[in-house]
Design an enzyme around this catalytic site. Structure first.
Site, PDB file in Angstrom:
ATOM      1  N   GLY A  71      -6.398  14.846  -5.970  1.00 12.02           N
ATOM      2  CA  GLY A  71      -7.185  15.147  -4.834  1.00 12.02           C
ATOM      3  C   GLY A  71      -6.840  16.269  -3.786  1.00 12.02           C
ATOM      4  N   ALA A 119      21.367  -0.869   0.393  1.00 10.38           N
ATOM      5  CA  ALA A 119      21.164  -2.283   0.466  1.00 10.38           C
ATOM      6  C   ALA A 119      20.011  -2.619   1.384  1.00 10.38           C
ATOM      7  CB  ALA A 119      22.501  -2.859   1.088  1.00 10.38           C
ATOM      8  N   VAL A 136      15.497  -3.138   1.438  1.00 10.39           N
ATOM      9  CA  VAL A 136      14.568  -3.817   0.946  1.00 10.39           C
ATOM     10  C   VAL A 136      14.618  -4.112  -0.772  1.00 10.39           C
ATOM     11  CG1 VAL A 136      12.325  -5.489   1.217  1.00 10.39           C
ATOM     12  CG2 VAL A 136      13.210  -3.824   2.875  1.00 10.39           C
ATOM     13  N   ILE A 137      14.485  -3.013  -1.247  1.00 11.72           N
ATOM     14  CA  ILE A 137      14.336  -2.868  -2.646  1.00 11.72           C
ATOM     15  C   ILE A 137      15.801  -3.249  -3.418  1.00 11.72           C
ATOM     16  CG2 ILE A 137      14.076  -1.267  -4.854  1.00 11.72           C
ATOM     17  CD1 ILE A 137      11.789   0.077  -3.229  1.00 11.72           C
ATOM     18  N   GLU A 162      26.135   0.536   0.151  1.00  7.03           N
ATOM     19  CA  GLU A 162      25.065   0.960   1.504  1.00  7.03           C
ATOM     20  C   GLU A 162      25.782   1.877   2.318  1.00  7.03           C
ATOM     21  OE1 GLU A 162      22.291   0.252   2.794  1.00  7.03           O
ATOM     22  OE2 GLU A 162      22.814   1.415   4.271  1.00  7.03           O
ATOM     23  N   SER A 219      17.820   3.012  -4.421  1.00  8.89           N
ATOM     24  CA  SER A 219      16.749   2.875  -3.775  1.00  8.89           C
ATOM     25  C   SER A 219      17.271   2.717  -2.301  1.00  8.89           C
ATOM     26  CB  SER A 219      16.585   1.112  -3.611  1.00  8.89           C
ATOM     27  OG  SER A 219      17.790   0.561  -3.813  1.00  8.89           O
ATOM     28  N   HIS A 265       3.978 -33.240   8.710  1.00  7.85           N
ATOM     29  CA  HIS A 265       5.358 -33.954   8.390  1.00  7.85           C
ATOM     30  C   HIS A 265       5.200 -34.786   6.958  1.00  7.85           C
ATOM     31  CE1 HIS A 265       9.238 -36.167   8.579  1.00  7.85           C
ATOM     32  NE2 HIS A 265       8.665 -37.270   8.008  1.00  7.85           N
TER      33      HIS A 265
HETATM   34  P1  FAD Z   1       0.506   3.528  -2.653  1.00  4.67           P
HETATM   35  O1  FAD Z   1       0.383   2.310  -2.960  1.00  4.67           O
HETATM   36  O2  FAD Z   1       1.638   4.496  -2.796  1.00  4.67           O
HETATM   37  O3  FAD Z   1      -0.789   4.534  -3.325  1.00  4.67           O
HETATM   38  C1  FAD Z   1      -1.277   5.654  -3.011  1.00  4.67           C
HETATM   39  C2  FAD Z   1      -1.893   6.214  -4.281  1.00  4.67           C
HETATM   40  O4  FAD Z   1      -2.226   7.634  -4.080  1.00  4.67           O
HETATM   41  C3  FAD Z   1      -1.154   6.280  -5.709  1.00  4.67           C
HETATM   42  O5  FAD Z   1      -2.080   5.655  -6.542  1.00  4.67           O
HETATM   43  C4  FAD Z   1      -1.088   7.713  -5.761  1.00  4.67           C
HETATM   44  O6  FAD Z   1      -0.982   8.014  -7.332  1.00  4.67           O
HETATM   45  C5  FAD Z   1      -2.305   8.321  -5.087  1.00  4.67           C
HETATM   46  N1  FAD Z   1      -2.129   9.697  -4.634  1.00  4.67           N
HETATM   47  C6  FAD Z   1      -1.145  10.330  -4.084  1.00  4.67           C
HETATM   48  N2  FAD Z   1      -1.578  11.543  -3.781  1.00  4.67           N
HETATM   49  C7  FAD Z   1      -2.737  11.916  -4.425  1.00  4.67           C
HETATM   50  C8  FAD Z   1      -3.648  12.852  -4.648  1.00  4.67           C
HETATM   51  N3  FAD Z   1      -3.155  14.040  -3.905  1.00  4.67           N
HETATM   52  N4  FAD Z   1      -4.528  12.924  -5.110  1.00  4.67           N
HETATM   53  C9  FAD Z   1      -4.843  11.515  -5.725  1.00  4.67           C
HETATM   54  N5  FAD Z   1      -4.196  10.531  -5.879  1.00  4.67           N
HETATM   55  C10 FAD Z   1      -3.109  10.582  -5.029  1.00  4.67           C
HETATM   56  N6  FAD Z   1       5.181  -4.033   0.612  1.00  4.67           N
HETATM   57  C11 FAD Z   1       4.755  -5.086   1.096  1.00  4.67           C
HETATM   58  O7  FAD Z   1       4.116  -5.167   1.913  1.00  4.67           O
HETATM   59  N7  FAD Z   1       5.345  -6.170   0.415  1.00  4.67           N
HETATM   60  C12 FAD Z   1       5.863  -6.086  -0.473  1.00  4.67           C
HETATM   61  O8  FAD Z   1       6.286  -6.918  -1.179  1.00  4.67           O
HETATM   62  C13 FAD Z   1       6.286  -4.900  -1.359  1.00  4.67           C
HETATM   63  N8  FAD Z   1       7.224  -4.811  -2.203  1.00  4.67           N
HETATM   64  C14 FAD Z   1       7.462  -3.690  -2.743  1.00  4.67           C
HETATM   65  C15 FAD Z   1       8.321  -3.371  -3.901  1.00  4.67           C
HETATM   66  C16 FAD Z   1       8.573  -2.355  -4.371  1.00  4.67           C
HETATM   67  C17 FAD Z   1       9.596  -1.960  -5.708  1.00  4.67           C
HETATM   68  C18 FAD Z   1       8.107  -1.257  -3.749  1.00  4.67           C
HETATM   69  C19 FAD Z   1       8.304   0.320  -4.318  1.00  4.67           C
HETATM   70  C20 FAD Z   1       7.441  -1.178  -2.584  1.00  4.67           C
HETATM   71  C21 FAD Z   1       6.900  -2.528  -2.108  1.00  4.67           C
HETATM   72  N9  FAD Z   1       6.228  -2.506  -0.967  1.00  4.67           N
HETATM   73  C22 FAD Z   1       6.028  -3.832  -0.493  1.00  4.67           C
HETATM   74  C23 FAD Z   1       5.463  -1.115  -0.303  1.00  4.67           C
HETATM   75  C24 FAD Z   1       4.214  -1.029  -0.763  1.00  4.67           C
HETATM   76  O9  FAD Z   1       4.032  -0.907  -2.181  1.00  4.67           O
HETATM   77  C25 FAD Z   1       3.759  -0.047   0.069  1.00  4.67           C
HETATM   78  O10 FAD Z   1       3.581  -0.005   1.366  1.00  4.67           O
HETATM   79  C26 FAD Z   1       2.210   0.407  -0.249  1.00  4.67           C
HETATM   80  O11 FAD Z   1       2.123   0.402  -1.711  1.00  4.67           O
HETATM   81  C27 FAD Z   1       1.654   1.428   0.199  1.00  4.67           C
HETATM   82  O12 FAD Z   1       0.239   1.755   0.134  1.00  4.67           O
HETATM   83  P2  FAD Z   1      -0.518   3.125   0.307  1.00  4.67           P
HETATM   84  O13 FAD Z   1      -1.994   2.713  -0.235  1.00  4.67           O
HETATM   85  O14 FAD Z   1      -0.394   3.610   1.436  1.00  4.67           O
HETATM   86  O15 FAD Z   1      -0.037   3.966  -0.899  1.00  4.67           O
HETATM   87  P1  NAI Z   2      14.849   0.862   2.621  1.00  4.29           P
HETATM   88  O1  NAI Z   2      14.591   1.720   3.818  1.00  4.29           O
HETATM   89  O2  NAI Z   2      14.614  -0.731   3.027  1.00  4.29           O
HETATM   90  O3  NAI Z   2      16.436   0.983   2.385  1.00  4.29           O
HETATM   91  C1  NAI Z   2      17.128   1.852   2.075  1.00  4.29           C
HETATM   92  C2  NAI Z   2      18.640   1.617   2.339  1.00  4.29           C
HETATM   93  O4  NAI Z   2      19.662   2.626   1.756  1.00  4.29           O
HETATM   94  C3  NAI Z   2      18.963   1.805   3.934  1.00  4.29           C
HETATM   95  O5  NAI Z   2      19.743   0.571   4.029  1.00  4.29           O
HETATM   96  C4  NAI Z   2      19.827   2.955   3.925  1.00  4.29           C
HETATM   97  O6  NAI Z   2      20.792   2.907   4.970  1.00  4.29           O
HETATM   98  C5  NAI Z   2      20.571   3.219   2.629  1.00  4.29           C
HETATM   99  N1  NAI Z   2      20.726   4.611   2.221  1.00  4.29           N
HETATM  100  C6  NAI Z   2      20.213   5.488   2.527  1.00  4.29           C
HETATM  101  N2  NAI Z   2      20.759   6.742   1.865  1.00  4.29           N
HETATM  102  C7  NAI Z   2      21.725   6.138   1.222  1.00  4.29           C
HETATM  103  C8  NAI Z   2      22.780   6.790   0.621  1.00  4.29           C
HETATM  104  N3  NAI Z   2      22.993   8.139   0.496  1.00  4.29           N
HETATM  105  N4  NAI Z   2      24.058   5.952  -0.109  1.00  4.29           N
HETATM  106  C9  NAI Z   2      23.868   4.636   0.217  1.00  4.29           C
HETATM  107  N5  NAI Z   2      22.799   3.998   0.988  1.00  4.29           N
HETATM  108  C10 NAI Z   2      21.751   4.803   1.540  1.00  4.29           C
HETATM  109  O7  NAI Z   2      14.424   1.553   1.400  1.00  4.29           O
HETATM  110  P2  NAI Z   2      14.065   0.908   0.023  1.00  4.29           P
HETATM  111  O8  NAI Z   2      14.844  -0.379  -0.327  1.00  4.29           O
HETATM  112  O9  NAI Z   2      14.104   1.993  -0.851  1.00  4.29           O
HETATM  113  O10 NAI Z   2      12.583   0.401   0.193  1.00  4.29           O
HETATM  114  C11 NAI Z   2      11.388   1.349   0.500  1.00  4.29           C
HETATM  115  C12 NAI Z   2      10.520   0.829   1.326  1.00  4.29           C
HETATM  116  O11 NAI Z   2       9.501   0.349   0.661  1.00  4.29           O
HETATM  117  C13 NAI Z   2      11.012  -0.157   2.456  1.00  4.29           C
HETATM  118  O12 NAI Z   2      11.433   0.155   3.607  1.00  4.29           O
HETATM  119  C14 NAI Z   2       9.846  -0.811   2.648  1.00  4.29           C
HETATM  120  O13 NAI Z   2       8.877  -0.432   3.401  1.00  4.29           O
HETATM  121  C15 NAI Z   2       8.995  -0.858   1.255  1.00  4.29           C
HETATM  122  N6  NAI Z   2       9.342  -2.137   0.518  1.00  4.29           N
HETATM  123  C16 NAI Z   2       8.775  -3.429   1.197  1.00  4.29           C
HETATM  124  C17 NAI Z   2       9.269  -4.570   0.425  1.00  4.29           C
HETATM  125  C18 NAI Z   2       8.676  -5.872   0.841  1.00  4.29           C
HETATM  126  O14 NAI Z   2       8.096  -5.770   2.029  1.00  4.29           O
HETATM  127  N7  NAI Z   2       8.920  -6.977   0.634  1.00  4.29           N
HETATM  128  C19 NAI Z   2       9.857  -4.714  -0.755  1.00  4.29           C
HETATM  129  C20 NAI Z   2      10.574  -3.360  -1.185  1.00  4.29           C
HETATM  130  C21 NAI Z   2      10.066  -2.323  -0.674  1.00  4.29           C
END
Ligand code: FAD
Ligand code: NAI
Length: 475
Positions: free
Chosen positions: A122, A191, A193-194, A213, A279, A454
């Site tokens: 879109g 290091a 969240v991912i 990290e 990550s 408890h």
């Molecule tokens: P997204 O989920 O990224 O969705 C965006 C959608 O828009 C996608 O389907 C994409 O294809 C579509 N899109 C983009 N541009 C266009 C376009 N121009 N036209 C049509 N479609 C388009 N967050 C938590 O709160 N708890 C967690 O445990 C957690 N774990 C995570 C684990 C991992 C491995 C990762 C990568 C992320 C995790 N997150 C977690 C973060 C969470 O996934 C995101 O914050 C969340 O998905 C964001 O939602 P969103 O709707 O903004 O975007």
């Molecule tokens: P992050 O922002 O959590 O961590 C990235 C890490 O990489 C940081 O510690 C940063 O200092 C380090 N880094 C950056 N550049 C680097 C380099 N060149 N060399 C070495 N280290 C470097 O990002 P991450 O883990 O990729 O996750 C992305 C986001 O997804 C999170 O910030 C969070 O918003 C979301 N997420 C949330 C989860 C949850 O809610 N449980 C789980 C997984 C992702």
């Protein structure tokens, strides 16, 4: 004839699909455009969260924790199991079923709420009385018109310059969730969240994991005491190797994996690994959105500029979720989706960014809401602290999950709760009480006066609230 909608949402991740459902509930004709396709080329709803984020990662976390319990922890309970094995293909198939169930569930919710799903990319094609939005899929495209547009295009993994991610050997979150065998040696850059969540999944299953990290301190986003405890548990007790203050150098691929050259204060080193996960954060998806066609403002980090109600620089155009400021968390995006739908309907939706909970799903889990102690110090806020470990709690002992603590920070004068930080089993569930307390403007005394069941882990929250006033009963 041109299809016309009251609201068009671009992006069907948690922010977009929730915005669409709430718009439909409020009586608006609603369409959602999404371009997501799974590895079989099938269009799927749910975005990053459902397909390659929150949901699949938590499925794998649970499987790997169960494996670790059976293989190493049940002995303590007098349960002996010999020859515990992990079938990675079966574990991945279970994860895929959960993902399918939930993405299919959103399709069902769209049908129930009469939301039109438009498959493809879109972008703005123009604006006049209404907004023109183009949907392009392969060779075909159509234009739809909308009175209101909600941008929920989310984010994708940030990659490092010159380091090509193939999602086979060098992976971002997509590849790291789909390994078909336990890598012997897993390298992780970042290091955050991912890195911690997925690093610990594969460590539990037997990989030797090394995390590199860039920052000199560990878990800088968390309260310092939590970061210190996490380091103790993950590194010293569980054997996750984490190198801090790393500068990544040349990365080369060989027949048997990858070699990462890096430098720390100890000098130049090299890490050989069978798989490498990158990550290092995520970048908002704002490319090819037609922003310049309509004059939508995007900042230098690629985030769409919004005010506190997620209004963009254009009238009747909103943006929610990872594509705007604030933490990149699914629940934050969902709340923004609801707020925007309600604002379009003339209601008073609101999201308090100060009470968004954070959870890191490691074992033990880490969760927090509000400000950390080091932030309060830097801001010169006078505060009192109540910190109580899980090690004295009957339920935690029964569960054999005694690591960690609950720490409550309260204003020294008013006793209002300013931050709650938990590291421990089920922290993701326990944090909800703290979020509720902070939303209601509770004092630590309020939490201390509430009856907690408890034996339960929540008693540690109760004790921590009492400890703020130095009257914990079990310490
Ligand atoms: P997204 O989920 O990224 O969705 C965006 C959608 O828009 C996608 O389907 C994409 O294809 C579509 N899109 C983009 N541009 C266009 C376009 N121009 N036209 C049509 N479609 C388009 N967050 C938590 O709160 N708890 C967690 O445990 C957690 N774990 C995570 C684990 C991992 C491995 C990762 C990568 C992320 C995790 N997150 C977690 C973060 C969470 O996934 C995101 O914050 C969340 O998905 C964001 O939602 P969103 O709707 O903004 O975007
Ligand atoms: P992050 O922002 O959590 O961590 C990235 C890490 O990489 C940081 O510690 C940063 O200092 C380090 N880094 C950056 N550049 C680097 C380099 N060149 N060399 C070495 N280290 C470097 O990002 P991450 O883990 O990729 O996750 C992305 C986001 O997804 C999170 O910030 C969070 O918003 C979301 N997420 C949330 C989860 C949850 O809610 N449980 C789980 C997984 C992702």
């Amino acid at each position: 004839m041109l299809k016309s909608f009251e609201v068009v949402v671009i992006g069907a991740g948690p922010a977009g699909y929730i915005a669409a459902i709430r718009c439909a509930q409020l009586g608006f004709s609603t369409a959602v455009i999404d371009e997501w396709k799974n590895d079989k080329g099938e269009a799927k709803l749910g975005g990053t969260c459902l397909n390659v984020g929150c949901i699949p990662s938590k499925a794998l976390l649970e499987s790997s924790e169960n494996y670790e319990r059976v293989a190493y922890k049940f002995g303590n309970h007098g349960i002996s199991v010999t020859g515990a094995k992990i079938d990675v293909a079966k574990m991945q198939a279970r994860k895929d079923r959960i993902v399918s169930q939930l993405t299919g569930g959103i399709e069902m919710l769209f049908r129930k709420n009469k939301i039109t799903w438009l498959k493809g990319h879109g972008k703005f094609a123009g604006s006049g009385e209404k907004y023109m939005v183009e949907v392009a899929d392969g060779g075909s495209s159509e234009i739809v018109e909308a009175n209101h547009v909600i941008l929920a295009t989310g984010s994708t993994a940030r990659h490092l310059p010159g380091l090509e991610v193939d999602n086979e050997t060098i992976c971002d979150n997509i590849g790291a969730l789909a390994f078909n065998a336990v890598p012997e040696k897993l390298g992780v850059i970042g290091a955050g969240v991912i890195g911690l969540e997925l690093g610990s999944v594969w460590r539990r299953l037997g990989a030797k994991v090394t995390v590199l990290e860039a920052l000199p301190n560990f878990l800088a986003a968390a309260d310092d005491a939590v970061a210190k405890e996490a380091w103790k548990v993950f590194v010293k007790e569980q054997g996750l190797e984490i190198k801090l203050g790393v500068k990544i150098g040349n990365v080369s691929r060989g027949k048997r994996g990858v070699t990462v050259e890096y430098e720390t204060s100890e000098g130049k080193q090299a890490l050989d690994c069978s798989k490498l996960v990158v990550s290092v954060g995520r970048v908002p998806n704002t490319r090819n959105l037609g922003a310049e066609t309509v004059g939508l403002k995007i900042d230098e980090r690629g985030l769409i500029e919004v005010d506190e109600h997620c209004r963009t620089s254009l009238p009747n155009v909103y943006a929610v979720g990872d594509v705007v400021r604030g933490p990149m968390l699914a629940h934050k995006g969902m709340d923004e989706g609801v707020m925007v739908a309600e604002r379009i309907a003339g209601q008073a939706g609101y999201v308090n960014l100060d009470t968004i909970p954070w959870v890191i799903y490691t074992a033990p889990e880490i969760a927090w809401v509000g400000r950390a102690e080091q932030q309060l110090k830097a801001e010169g806020v006078a505060y009192r602290v109540g910190q109580v470990p899980f090690s004295h709690n009957g339920r935690a002992l029964g569960q054999d999950e005694t690591a960690g603590f609950v720490k409550i920070l309260a204003d020294a004068k008013t006793d209002r709760v300013l931050g709650v930080h938990i590291i421990g089993s089920h922290a993701s569930e326990m944090i909800a009480e703290a979020v509720m307390a902070m939303e209601f403007g509770a004092s630590a005394e309020d939490i201390a006066r509430i009856c907690h069941a408890h034996p339960s882990l929540s008693e540690v929250m109760h004790e921590a609230a009492l400890a703020v006033d130095k009257r914990a009963l079990h310490m």
